[in-house]
Design a protein around this motif. Sequence first.
Motif, short mmCIF file in Angstrom:
data_model
loop_
_atom_site.label_atom_id
_atom_site.label_comp_id
_atom_site.label_asym_id
_atom_site.label_seq_id
_atom_site.Cartn_x
_atom_site.Cartn_y
_atom_site.Cartn_z
N ASP A 110 0.83 -1.20 0.00
CA ASP A 110 0.00 0.00 0.00
C ASP A 110 0.87 1.26 0.00
O ASP A 110 0.54 2.25 -0.66
CB ASP A 110 -0.93 0.01 1.22
CG ASP A 110 -1.96 -1.10 1.16
OD1 ASP A 110 -2.33 -1.51 0.05
OD2 ASP A 110 -2.37 -1.56 2.25
N ARG A 114 1.51 4.10 -3.83
CA ARG A 114 1.40 5.54 -3.99
C ARG A 114 2.60 6.15 -4.72
O ARG A 114 2.58 7.31 -5.09
CB ARG A 114 1.27 6.21 -2.62
CG ARG A 114 0.01 5.79 -1.89
CD ARG A 114 0.04 6.24 -0.44
NE ARG A 114 -1.16 5.82 0.26
CZ ARG A 114 -2.28 6.53 0.29
NH1 ARG A 114 -2.37 7.69 -0.30
NH2 ARG A 114 -3.32 6.07 0.94
N THR A 136 8.35 7.67 -7.61
CA THR A 136 7.91 9.02 -7.96
C THR A 136 8.71 9.45 -9.19
O THR A 136 8.56 8.87 -10.24
CB THR A 136 8.00 10.02 -6.78
OG1 THR A 136 9.33 10.18 -6.36
CG2 THR A 136 7.12 9.58 -5.64
N SER A 169 4.44 8.70 2.28
CA SER A 169 3.48 7.66 1.91
C SER A 169 3.15 6.78 3.11
O SER A 169 1.99 6.39 3.31
CB SER A 169 4.04 6.81 0.76
OG SER A 169 3.10 5.85 0.36
#
Length: 181
Positions: A110, A114, A136, A169
Amino acid sequence: MPELIAKSALARQALTLGGVTLAEVDAGQVTSVALFPGGTKTLAKGLKAIGLTMPAPNTFSEKNGRRIVWTGRDQAFLIGAGLPALDGAAVTDQSDGWVTLGLSGPGVVDVLARLVPVDLRLPSCPVMTALRTHLTHMNAVILRIGDCAFEIMVFRSMARTAWHEIEASMLMVAARTGKKG
């Protein structure tokens, strides 16, 4: 003459939020192995001497404290131990250029969902998977080392940014689940 002392890129203690732990990992020596055209058999002999073979795409293997990680077509990182002479490939020490972060715990997928544009759930990303992708905006090599554990390699110059992004995150996932530690 001054003596140079190797320093950790982050020098941080482990951080645990929402049951997920982030820590800097000392991976040891990191050596890039890039196959020369026609060097497959020669390189295979050298790797066989240390009990390894060039990894298949998106995989890695371990033996005797060494790990060989797929990083691209005809490329791999040999991690964790000194390297014998290898013919058939360009071999370059990358130890000072990369940082490894360990991320583990039941909510690890999880947290990474992100940040990473690939499916890291266990059916799609089994243990011993190596992915060359983005965390990212940073290039990363992500290794699935356990059911709820990953190692993430990023350029040393991006270590603090990677830590910050992962921590943010972790905070969001912990807030959603209501877990603090």
